[in-house]
Design a protein around this motif. Structure first.
Motif, short mmCIF file in Angstrom:
data_model
loop_
_atom_site.label_atom_id
_atom_site.label_comp_id
_atom_site.label_asym_id
_atom_site.label_seq_id
_atom_site.Cartn_x
_atom_site.Cartn_y
_atom_site.Cartn_z
N SER A 18 0.84 -1.20 0.00
CA SER A 18 0.00 0.00 0.00
C SER A 18 0.87 1.25 0.00
CB SER A 18 -0.91 0.01 1.23
OG SER A 18 -1.85 -1.04 1.16
N HIS A 19 0.33 2.33 -0.57
CA HIS A 19 1.01 3.62 -0.57
C HIS A 19 0.00 4.74 -0.37
CE1 HIS A 19 5.20 2.75 -1.45
NE2 HIS A 19 4.77 1.76 -2.22
N LEU A 20 0.50 5.90 0.06
CA LEU A 20 -0.36 7.06 0.25
C LEU A 20 -0.91 7.53 -1.09
CD1 LEU A 20 1.86 9.13 2.72
CD2 LEU A 20 -0.11 7.68 3.28
N ASP A 21 -2.11 8.10 -1.04
CA ASP A 21 -2.71 8.72 -2.20
C ASP A 21 -2.76 10.22 -1.95
OD1 ASP A 21 -4.00 9.14 -4.57
OD2 ASP A 21 -5.77 7.92 -4.10
N VAL A 22 -2.94 11.00 -3.01
CA VAL A 22 -3.12 12.43 -2.85
C VAL A 22 -4.33 12.67 -1.95
CG1 VAL A 22 -3.64 14.59 -4.03
CG2 VAL A 22 -2.06 12.95 -5.07
N GLY A 23 -4.19 13.49 -0.93
CA GLY A 23 -5.27 13.74 0.01
C GLY A 23 -5.16 12.96 1.29
N ASP A 24 -4.18 12.06 1.41
CA ASP A 24 -4.00 11.26 2.62
C ASP A 24 -3.12 11.94 3.66
OD1 ASP A 24 -5.62 9.21 1.84
OD2 ASP A 24 -4.00 7.96 1.05
N SER A 25 -2.59 13.13 3.35
CA SER A 25 -1.74 13.83 4.29
C SER A 25 -2.45 14.01 5.63
CB SER A 25 -1.34 15.19 3.74
OG SER A 25 -0.58 15.92 4.67
N GLY A 26 -1.74 13.76 6.71
CA GLY A 26 -2.32 13.87 8.05
C GLY A 26 -2.81 12.55 8.59
N GLY A 27 -2.87 11.53 7.75
CA GLY A 27 -3.28 10.21 8.22
C GLY A 27 -2.19 9.56 9.06
N GLY A 28 -2.55 8.47 9.72
CA GLY A 28 -1.62 7.82 10.64
C GLY A 28 -0.80 6.72 10.00
N CYS A 29 0.33 6.45 10.64
CA CYS A 29 1.21 5.31 10.30
C CYS A 29 1.48 4.58 11.60
CB CYS A 29 2.50 5.84 9.67
SG CYS A 29 3.74 4.56 9.33
N TRP A 30 1.17 3.28 11.63
CA TRP A 30 1.24 2.51 12.85
C TRP A 30 2.14 1.28 12.70
CZ3 TRP A 30 -3.31 4.26 10.74
CH2 TRP A 30 -4.07 5.17 11.50
N ARG A 31 2.67 0.86 13.85
CA ARG A 31 3.21 -0.49 13.99
C ARG A 31 2.27 -1.25 14.89
NH1 ARG A 31 7.31 1.75 17.61
NH2 ARG A 31 8.86 1.52 15.97
N ARG A 32 2.33 -2.56 14.81
CA ARG A 32 1.50 -3.38 15.69
C ARG A 32 2.28 -3.69 16.95
NH1 ARG A 32 -3.01 -4.63 13.00
NH2 ARG A 32 -2.94 -4.92 10.74
N GLY A 33 1.67 -3.41 18.11
CA GLY A 33 2.30 -3.72 19.37
C GLY A 33 2.36 -5.21 19.62
N SER A 34 3.08 -5.60 20.67
CA SER A 34 3.23 -7.03 20.97
C SER A 34 1.90 -7.70 21.28
CB SER A 34 4.19 -7.21 22.16
OG SER A 34 3.70 -6.48 23.28
N ASP A 35 0.91 -6.91 21.74
CA ASP A 35 -0.41 -7.46 22.04
C ASP A 35 -1.38 -7.29 20.88
OD1 ASP A 35 -0.64 -4.75 22.10
OD2 ASP A 35 -1.68 -4.63 24.04
N ALA A 50 -2.52 -1.10 17.99
CA ALA A 50 -1.87 -0.16 17.07
C ALA A 50 -1.07 0.87 17.86
CB ALA A 50 -2.92 0.53 16.22
N VAL A 51 0.17 1.10 17.42
CA VAL A 51 1.05 2.09 18.05
C VAL A 51 1.41 3.12 16.99
CG1 VAL A 51 3.25 2.48 19.22
CG2 VAL A 51 1.97 0.37 19.65
N LEU A 52 1.07 4.38 17.23
CA LEU A 52 1.32 5.44 16.26
C LEU A 52 2.81 5.77 16.19
CD1 LEU A 52 -0.10 7.50 14.36
CD2 LEU A 52 -0.01 9.12 16.28
N ILE A 53 3.39 5.74 14.97
CA ILE A 53 4.81 6.07 14.81
C ILE A 53 5.03 7.24 13.87
CG2 ILE A 53 5.54 3.71 15.30
CD1 ILE A 53 6.10 3.37 12.30
N GLY A 54 4.03 7.58 13.02
CA GLY A 54 4.25 8.66 12.07
C GLY A 54 2.95 9.25 11.57
N ILE A 55 3.08 10.44 10.95
CA ILE A 55 1.96 11.14 10.35
C ILE A 55 2.26 11.31 8.86
CG2 ILE A 55 0.58 13.25 10.31
CD1 ILE A 55 0.23 11.59 12.84
N ALA A 56 1.28 10.97 8.01
CA ALA A 56 1.48 11.03 6.56
C ALA A 56 1.82 12.45 6.12
CB ALA A 56 0.23 10.54 5.84
N SER A 57 2.92 12.57 5.36
CA SER A 57 3.37 13.86 4.86
C SER A 57 3.13 13.99 3.35
CB SER A 57 4.86 14.06 5.17
OG SER A 57 5.31 15.30 4.70
N GLY A 58 3.42 12.95 2.58
CA GLY A 58 3.21 13.05 1.14
C GLY A 58 3.58 11.78 0.41
N ASN A 59 3.23 11.71 -0.86
CA ASN A 59 3.62 10.58 -1.71
C ASN A 59 4.54 11.09 -2.81
OD1 ASN A 59 1.75 12.03 -3.17
ND2 ASN A 59 0.50 10.28 -3.75
N ALA A 60 5.23 10.19 -3.45
CA ALA A 60 6.22 10.59 -4.45
C ALA A 60 6.50 9.41 -5.37
CB ALA A 60 7.50 11.05 -3.77
#
Length: 233
Positions: free
Chosen positions: A175-192, A195-205
């Motif tokens: 999967s990749h970001l689409d135009v308009g997805d800026s501000g969305g979340g990026c997560w890793r899955r915790g051991s349990d 969802a653990v938030l690690i980043g905020i969508a900035s842009g696609n390229a």
């Protein structure tokens, strides 16, 4: 954020210098800057919509409960986006803001913030809505998996997480970001499994091969500022 948030190919070539700290002077060499967005030009208020999707039986249409909140926007003081003549971002730093809502959010799960920097090679999940209307959302939510391909460390102290895989180990498309997805979340899955938030969508390229890249602002690199903002009422 506007639809101009796609990073230019020349900027991406510099992104791929993965090991060293990237300076603004290096990224802007040979570039012509047409517009600058910093914290002073951000909106002072925003509306936030929460959507809780209800469980459904097979064959039933998806239903949801929605609520809208008003809030005040507090952008990072070092936020800065520099655009070229084509409207592409050629430098982005601290692309992050906190929205203080006018009332507590009810019946909505709390997502934990990461306590460590993203790791190269770790799986991630991203989410968004894609191109939307001016004051709303268009289409259904989407989410999908990729992995951290490299970290882009900037001389401003900001760190960008770059996802570059085109395929997953199971053979499905990444999967990749689409135009308009800026501000969305990026997560890793915790051991349990949470969802653990690690980043905020900035842009696609696109890279030099025309392949998709997704860029996120690491929240761990701004943990001190985030903790201060979230501690205020």
């Amino acid at each position: 954020m506007s639809e101009r948030e796609a990073l230019g190919r020349e900027a991406i070539a510099k992104v791929e210098r993965r090991e060293n700290v990237i300076s603004r002077a290096e990224s802007l060499r040979g570039q012509r800057i047409n517009a600058v967005l910093d914290s002073s030009r951000c909106a002072s208020s925003a509306k936030v919509r929460t959507i809780i999707y209800e469980p459904r039986e097979p064959g039933e249409a998806e239903s949801s409960r929605q609520k809208t909140y008003n809030g005040s926007v507090r952008p990072h003081p070092r936020l800065k986006l520099l655009y070229d003549d084509e409207g592409s971002v050629v430098w982005s730093s601290a692309d992050l803001a906190v929205i203080h809502l006018d009332m507590p959010v009810k019946d909505f799960p709390v997502v934990e913030r990461t306590t460590e920097e993203a790791r190269v090679g770790e799986p991630i999940v991203m989410a968004g809505y894609g191109p939307g209307e001016t004051f709303g959302l268009a289409g259904e939510r989407h989410s999908g998996e990729n992995q951290v391909s490299w970290l882009r460390r900037l001389d401003s102290g900001s760190v960008e997480i770059v996802a570059a895989r085109q395929g997953l180990p199971n053979g499905q498309a990444a999967s990749h970001l689409d135009v308009g997805d800026s501000g969305g979340g990026c997560w890793r899955r915790g051991s349990d499994g949470s969802a653990v938030l690690i980043g905020i969508a900035s842009g696609n390229a696109k890279n030099g091969k025309g392949e998709s890249l997704s860029v996120f602002t690491s929240i761990y690199s701004h943990e001190e500022w985030l903790s201060q903002q979230l501690a205020e009422r």
